[in-house]
Design a protein around this motif. Structure first.
Motif, PDB file in Angstrom:
ATOM      1  N   ILE A 131       0.836  -1.200   0.000  1.00  0.00           N
ATOM      2  CA  ILE A 131       0.000   0.000   0.000  1.00  0.00           C
ATOM      3  C   ILE A 131       0.872   1.251   0.000  1.00  0.00           C
ATOM      4  O   ILE A 131       0.618   2.210  -0.745  1.00  0.00           O
ATOM      5  N   ILE A 136      -2.161  -0.231  -4.823  1.00  0.00           N
ATOM      6  CA  ILE A 136      -3.608  -0.120  -5.066  1.00  0.00           C
ATOM      7  C   ILE A 136      -4.048   1.352  -5.147  1.00  0.00           C
ATOM      8  O   ILE A 136      -5.244   1.637  -5.121  1.00  0.00           O
ATOM      9  N   ARG A 138      -4.716   5.158  -3.892  1.00  0.00           N
ATOM     10  CA  ARG A 138      -5.215   5.654  -2.604  1.00  0.00           C
ATOM     11  C   ARG A 138      -6.218   4.670  -2.004  1.00  0.00           C
ATOM     12  O   ARG A 138      -7.191   4.299  -2.665  1.00  0.00           O
ATOM     13  N   PRO A 139      -5.997   4.235  -0.753  1.00  0.00           N
ATOM     14  CA  PRO A 139      -6.949   3.304  -0.123  1.00  0.00           C
ATOM     15  C   PRO A 139      -8.324   3.947   0.055  1.00  0.00           C
ATOM     16  O   PRO A 139      -8.434   5.133   0.377  1.00  0.00           O
ATOM     17  N   VAL A 142     -11.310  -0.720   4.101  1.00  0.00           N
ATOM     18  CA  VAL A 142     -10.792  -1.977   4.655  1.00  0.00           C
ATOM     19  C   VAL A 142     -11.984  -2.807   5.087  1.00  0.00           C
ATOM     20  O   VAL A 142     -12.872  -2.308   5.791  1.00  0.00           O
ATOM     21  N   VAL A 192      -3.242   1.110   6.661  1.00  0.00           N
ATOM     22  CA  VAL A 192      -3.411   2.349   5.893  1.00  0.00           C
ATOM     23  C   VAL A 192      -2.680   3.531   6.530  1.00  0.00           C
ATOM     24  O   VAL A 192      -2.737   4.649   6.017  1.00  0.00           O
ATOM     25  N   ILE A 226     -10.905   6.939   5.212  1.00  0.00           N
ATOM     26  CA  ILE A 226     -10.946   5.554   4.745  1.00  0.00           C
ATOM     27  C   ILE A 226     -11.968   4.792   5.581  1.00  0.00           C
ATOM     28  O   ILE A 226     -11.959   4.862   6.811  1.00  0.00           O
ATOM     29  N   GLU A 246      -9.693  -7.525   3.154  1.00  0.00           N
ATOM     30  CA  GLU A 246      -9.630  -6.832   1.871  1.00  0.00           C
ATOM     31  C   GLU A 246      -9.275  -5.373   2.097  1.00  0.00           C
ATOM     32  O   GLU A 246      -9.791  -4.737   3.024  1.00  0.00           O
ATOM     33  N   ILE A 247      -8.421  -4.848   1.227  1.00  0.00           N
ATOM     34  CA  ILE A 247      -8.164  -3.414   1.198  1.00  0.00           C
ATOM     35  C   ILE A 247      -8.420  -2.943  -0.223  1.00  0.00           C
ATOM     36  O   ILE A 247      -7.718  -3.342  -1.171  1.00  0.00           O
ATOM     37  N   GLY A 249      -8.574  -0.107  -3.080  1.00  0.00           N
ATOM     38  CA  GLY A 249      -7.976   1.163  -3.460  1.00  0.00           C
ATOM     39  C   GLY A 249      -8.475   1.594  -4.824  1.00  0.00           C
ATOM     40  O   GLY A 249      -9.140   0.824  -5.529  1.00  0.00           O
ATOM     41  N   LEU A 253      -7.210  -4.006  -5.633  1.00  0.00           N
ATOM     42  CA  LEU A 253      -7.738  -4.632  -4.435  1.00  0.00           C
ATOM     43  C   LEU A 253      -6.725  -5.653  -3.926  1.00  0.00           C
ATOM     44  O   LEU A 253      -6.219  -6.479  -4.689  1.00  0.00           O
ATOM     45  N   ARG A 270      -3.303  -9.556  -5.305  1.00  0.00           N
ATOM     46  CA  ARG A 270      -3.616  -8.198  -5.761  1.00  0.00           C
ATOM     47  C   ARG A 270      -4.361  -8.293  -7.085  1.00  0.00           C
ATOM     48  O   ARG A 270      -3.917  -8.973  -8.014  1.00  0.00           O
TER      49      ARG A 270
END
Length: 331
Positions: A131, A136, A138-139, A142, A192, A226, A246-247, A249, A253, A270
């Motif tokens: 990150i 990804i 900008r996040p 989450v 993040v 976020i 999961e994150i 962005g 992802l 990813r």
């Protein structure tokens, strides 16, 4: 590095003790009044004491790990501070915010860490670095699912039945949510690199007949906007999918499967937001979060830079306690 453990239950015995060994440390002593815990320790050549005070006076420890029930954290932490021994204490800091504040005041100027082992999992460290590197963009959000099955009679088989303090509101401070959710909230902020500043919790007592929650949904946001969402539960059969992170962005992802928990391994993928292509994110799959955490705390004891912070952990506990107190009034 010579370690002692206070509270030699299944987490300490089955996960932290091997983690200490894997990190290059030595578990030399435990303090636990349970004859079963003492016998288990002594069978491995580990000194066993009835009290933390006796252990600290006799065992020449470099650091201490506290793994008692949540409502019993304060006294061992204070004893470690009095003895000048750095202390790593299981999450949550305590069963109540008042006790957590007491611990925070006691460890001022002393090396203390809350054992949020998920922030040390190699997969999660690799995700945080990806990150930071822009993998990804900008996040945006989450999303966490972290669940298991803990019924009223649950207990590790070696300890027999009827000792599930995690469903005891006085000992634990709550149920599934206080046990599982703080891991995810701390992890989300680490991933993040932003603290949470808003949090809402909805609870359920849907399946199990005990006086605490058996599941909950948490939603909040970080200081930078976020979104964070977490479903934690004691009412999810363990053959079902129950550990996912999961994150999301703007450019992709990150999805971690079976990394949340005490064991090593899992997978991280990813997915590109432009092409949909998936690539695996490499990480040290043989290193458990407990071993990584033990190594990190030992390095802090030696004077290396570290990210253990009572101020950060207390801020999270205050935010969590306000939302949890409100949620329990509606349960």
């Amino acid at each position: 590095m010579r370690w002692g453990i206070v509270g030699f239950g299944w987490v300490a015995r089955d996960y932290m003790a091997p983690g200490i060994a894997a990190s290059g440390g030595t578990l030399v002593a435990i303090a636990d009044p349970s004859p079963m815990a003492q016998a288990s320790a002594m069978s491995g050549g580990i000194l066993a004491y009835d009290t933390v005070e006796a252990m600290l006076a006799d065992a020449a420890l470099d650091c201490l790990y506290v793994a008692t029930p949540n409502n019993l954290h304060a006294d061992p932490v204070r004893a470690a501070v009095a003895a000048g021994v750095p202390v790593l204490c299981e999450k949550p800091i305590a069963a109540t915010l008042d006790d957590a504040e007491t611990i925070g005041a006691a460890v001022t100027g002393h090396l203390y860490g809350t054992a949020f082992d998920q922030r040390h999992h190699p997969a999660h460290r690799a995700m945080a670095q990806a990150i930071r590197d822009g993998a990804i963009g900008r996040p945006i959000a989450v999303r966490i699912v972290y669940a298991c099955w803990v019924d009223p009679t649950w207990s590790p088989s070696s300890e027999g039945g009827g000792c599930n303090w995690r469903a005891d509101p006085a000992a634990a401070g709550g149920g599934a949510v206080i046990d599982l959710a703080l891991h995810g909230l701390d992890l989300a902020a680490m991933l993040v690199d932003e603290p949470l500043d808003r949090l809402h919790i909805d609870l359920q007592r849907r399946i199990h007949d005990y006086p605490v929650d058996d599941g909950g949904i948490l939603s909040g946001r970080t200081a930078g906007g976020i979104l964070v969402q977490s479903h934690v539960a004691y009412n999810c059969p363990e053959v079902l999918p129950r550990r996912r992170l999961e994150i999301l962005g703007e450019d992709g992802l990150l999805v971690a499967t079976d990394t949340m928990g005490q064991t090593e391994g899992g997978t991280v993928m990813r997915r590109c937001a432009r092409t949909g292509d998936e690539t695996a994110l490499p990480f040290h799959t043989a290193l458990s979060p407990f071993a990584a955490q033990a190594a990190a705390f030992a390095a802090a004891v030696r004077g290396d830079a570290h990210d253990f912070s009572i101020d950060r952990d207390l801020s999270l506990m205050r935010l969590f306690d306000a939302a949890y107190t409100k949620a329990r009034s509606c349960l």
